[in-house]
Motif scaffolding. Sequence first.
Motif, PDB file in Angstrom:
ATOM      1  N   SER A 116       0.931  -1.177   0.037  1.00 41.86           N
ATOM      2  CA  SER A 116      -0.085  -0.028  -0.066  1.00 41.86           C
ATOM      3  C   SER A 116       1.049   1.139  -0.112  1.00 41.86           C
ATOM      4  O   SER A 116       1.332   1.555   1.164  1.00 41.86           O
ATOM      5  CB  SER A 116      -0.949   0.112   1.251  1.00 41.86           C
ATOM      6  OG  SER A 116      -1.509   1.221   1.337  1.00 41.86           O
ATOM      7  N   LEU A 117       0.808   1.913  -1.138  1.00 42.67           N
ATOM      8  CA  LEU A 117       1.681   3.311  -1.133  1.00 42.67           C
ATOM      9  C   LEU A 117       1.096   4.544  -0.201  1.00 42.67           C
ATOM     10  O   LEU A 117       1.659   5.155   0.367  1.00 42.67           O
ATOM     11  CB  LEU A 117       1.722   3.558  -2.562  1.00 42.67           C
ATOM     12  CG  LEU A 117       2.372   2.948  -3.495  1.00 42.67           C
ATOM     13  CD1 LEU A 117       2.165   3.616  -4.961  1.00 42.67           C
ATOM     14  CD2 LEU A 117       3.773   3.018  -3.289  1.00 42.67           C
ATOM     15  N   ALA A 118      -0.289   4.140  -0.018  1.00 42.05           N
ATOM     16  CA  ALA A 118      -0.791   5.255   0.751  1.00 42.05           C
ATOM     17  C   ALA A 118      -0.458   4.872   2.376  1.00 42.05           C
ATOM     18  O   ALA A 118      -0.059   5.983   2.990  1.00 42.05           O
ATOM     19  CB  ALA A 118      -2.515   4.837   0.936  1.00 42.05           C
ATOM     20  N   ASP A 119      -0.243   3.682   2.809  1.00 45.23           N
ATOM     21  CA  ASP A 119       0.427   3.331   4.240  1.00 45.23           C
ATOM     22  C   ASP A 119       1.808   3.590   4.053  1.00 45.23           C
ATOM     23  O   ASP A 119       2.328   4.295   5.349  1.00 45.23           O
ATOM     24  CB  ASP A 119       0.357   1.862   4.290  1.00 45.23           C
ATOM     25  CG  ASP A 119      -1.153   1.236   4.699  1.00 45.23           C
ATOM     26  OD1 ASP A 119      -1.827   2.312   4.826  1.00 45.23           O
ATOM     27  OD2 ASP A 119      -1.530   0.371   4.868  1.00 45.23           O
ATOM     28  N   VAL A 129      -2.990  12.060   2.943  1.00 41.53           N
ATOM     29  CA  VAL A 129      -2.992  11.132   2.010  1.00 41.53           C
ATOM     30  C   VAL A 129      -4.490  10.434   1.737  1.00 41.53           C
ATOM     31  O   VAL A 129      -4.823  10.386   2.747  1.00 41.53           O
ATOM     32  CB  VAL A 129      -2.104   9.897   2.507  1.00 41.53           C
ATOM     33  CG1 VAL A 129      -1.906   8.698   1.616  1.00 41.53           C
ATOM     34  CG2 VAL A 129      -0.466  10.486   3.115  1.00 41.53           C
ATOM     35  N   ILE A 130      -4.480  10.673   0.581  1.00 38.89           N
ATOM     36  CA  ILE A 130      -5.893  10.238   0.154  1.00 38.89           C
ATOM     37  C   ILE A 130      -5.707   9.058  -0.891  1.00 38.89           C
ATOM     38  O   ILE A 130      -5.138   9.303  -1.906  1.00 38.89           O
ATOM     39  CB  ILE A 130      -6.782  11.246  -0.435  1.00 38.89           C
ATOM     40  CG1 ILE A 130      -6.993  12.370   0.681  1.00 38.89           C
ATOM     41  CG2 ILE A 130      -8.164  11.112  -1.056  1.00 38.89           C
ATOM     42  CD1 ILE A 130      -6.674  13.677   0.208  1.00 38.89           C
ATOM     43  N   GLU A 131      -6.527   7.992  -0.868  1.00 34.89           N
ATOM     44  CA  GLU A 131      -6.355   7.126  -1.915  1.00 34.89           C
ATOM     45  C   GLU A 131      -7.963   6.873  -2.408  1.00 34.89           C
ATOM     46  O   GLU A 131      -8.761   6.980  -1.570  1.00 34.89           O
ATOM     47  CB  GLU A 131      -6.167   5.605  -1.126  1.00 34.89           C
ATOM     48  CG  GLU A 131      -5.958   4.459  -2.237  1.00 34.89           C
ATOM     49  CD  GLU A 131      -5.553   3.231  -1.705  1.00 34.89           C
ATOM     50  OE1 GLU A 131      -4.327   2.879  -2.226  1.00 34.89           O
ATOM     51  OE2 GLU A 131      -6.047   2.521  -0.753  1.00 34.89           O
ATOM     52  N   CYS A 132      -8.189   6.779  -3.716  1.00 37.26           N
ATOM     53  CA  CYS A 132      -9.220   7.121  -4.307  1.00 37.26           C
ATOM     54  C   CYS A 132      -9.470   6.096  -5.585  1.00 37.26           C
ATOM     55  O   CYS A 132      -8.454   6.146  -6.292  1.00 37.26           O
ATOM     56  CB  CYS A 132      -9.824   8.447  -4.431  1.00 37.26           C
ATOM     57  SG  CYS A 132      -8.705   9.565  -5.640  1.00 37.26           S
ATOM     58  N   ILE A 154      -3.520   8.809  -4.060  1.00 37.67           N
ATOM     59  CA  ILE A 154      -3.179   7.620  -4.726  1.00 37.67           C
ATOM     60  C   ILE A 154      -4.570   7.195  -5.320  1.00 37.67           C
ATOM     61  O   ILE A 154      -5.297   7.102  -4.905  1.00 37.67           O
ATOM     62  CB  ILE A 154      -2.885   6.486  -3.603  1.00 37.67           C
ATOM     63  CG1 ILE A 154      -1.864   6.950  -2.661  1.00 37.67           C
ATOM     64  CG2 ILE A 154      -2.529   5.424  -4.650  1.00 37.67           C
ATOM     65  CD1 ILE A 154      -0.440   7.043  -3.226  1.00 37.67           C
ATOM     66  N   SER A 155      -4.369   7.342  -6.750  1.00 37.09           N
ATOM     67  CA  SER A 155      -5.237   7.249  -7.520  1.00 37.09           C
ATOM     68  C   SER A 155      -5.240   5.621  -8.137  1.00 37.09           C
ATOM     69  O   SER A 155      -4.370   5.361  -9.110  1.00 37.09           O
ATOM     70  CB  SER A 155      -5.342   8.315  -8.837  1.00 37.09           C
ATOM     71  OG  SER A 155      -6.397   7.914  -9.678  1.00 37.09           O
ATOM     72  N   LYS A 156      -6.225   4.905  -7.906  1.00 34.47           N
ATOM     73  CA  LYS A 156      -6.212   3.568  -8.342  1.00 34.47           C
ATOM     74  C   LYS A 156      -7.021   3.519 -10.080  1.00 34.47           C
ATOM     75  O   LYS A 156      -8.345   3.874  -9.801  1.00 34.47           O
ATOM     76  CB  LYS A 156      -6.959   2.713  -7.303  1.00 34.47           C
ATOM     77  CG  LYS A 156      -6.408   2.925  -5.989  1.00 34.47           C
ATOM     78  CD  LYS A 156      -4.895   2.148  -5.927  1.00 34.47           C
ATOM     79  CE  LYS A 156      -5.019   0.721  -5.654  1.00 34.47           C
ATOM     80  NZ  LYS A 156      -3.755   0.033  -5.385  1.00 34.47           N
ATOM     81  N   VAL A 157      -6.302   3.053 -10.764  1.00 31.58           N
ATOM     82  CA  VAL A 157      -6.869   2.702 -12.143  1.00 31.58           C
ATOM     83  C   VAL A 157      -6.630   1.371 -12.584  1.00 31.58           C
ATOM     84  O   VAL A 157      -5.611   0.650 -11.966  1.00 31.58           O
ATOM     85  CB  VAL A 157      -6.400   3.797 -13.068  1.00 31.58           C
ATOM     86  CG1 VAL A 157      -6.737   5.201 -12.698  1.00 31.58           C
ATOM     87  CG2 VAL A 157      -4.998   3.822 -13.073  1.00 31.58           C
ATOM     88  N   VAL A 158      -7.010   0.937 -13.767  1.00 36.27           N
ATOM     89  CA  VAL A 158      -6.759  -0.368 -14.381  1.00 36.27           C
ATOM     90  C   VAL A 158      -5.573  -0.276 -15.171  1.00 36.27           C
ATOM     91  O   VAL A 158      -5.155   0.753 -15.680  1.00 36.27           O
ATOM     92  CB  VAL A 158      -7.747  -1.040 -14.992  1.00 36.27           C
ATOM     93  CG1 VAL A 158      -9.012  -1.374 -14.133  1.00 36.27           C
ATOM     94  CG2 VAL A 158      -8.266  -0.171 -16.168  1.00 36.27           C
TER      95      VAL A 158
END
Length: 184
Positions: A116-119, A129-132, A154-158
């Motif tokens: 986890s890059l957010a952690d 720190v925002i993960e979305c 941290i933007s989660k994409v495919v």
Amino acid sequence: MNRYELIETLVPVLKDALVVCNIGIPSQELFSIRDRENHFYMLGSMGLCSSIGLGLALTTNKSVVALEGDGALLMNLGTLATIGNRAPDNLILLVIDNGSYGSTGDQATYTSEATSLADMARGGGCQSVIECPGEDTAGVLVDALSAKQSSVIISKVVPGNRPLPVVPLHPIVLRERFKKAIQM
């Protein structure tokens, strides 16, 4: 949502911010979507986008957005501690996390597993720190720019790439026009 689609939603929000974009396909995508003089396309130095963005933020009052990839950030995790401890209020590190090394064939990174890059950012001292999901990222970026505080998004994409040509500008041209954008 993939990285290209995410960048399309970010371009209208980036406007006057100084943008440092990760090496390889992310730079090609940003260039093809909307080239601007305040965009610095990295053509080398994998893993150093966040460090370059940090250095830039420490030397200007303008908003700086570093568009980093998960694979590149994993190569330079020490920058999270420096960002966390220096925390310039004009820096936003936006990590496009597609769980892969997108520019070299979409080989999986450890963020596709348990990492986890957010952690890691929080562990480095980063306070905001925002993960979305990718679909929410443009709104999160608007809020972060308005808050005027050091932020890691941290933007989660495919995974997935569009076939695009390389950025056709010579590195010296990129450097000089970006220097002018900094001074404006």
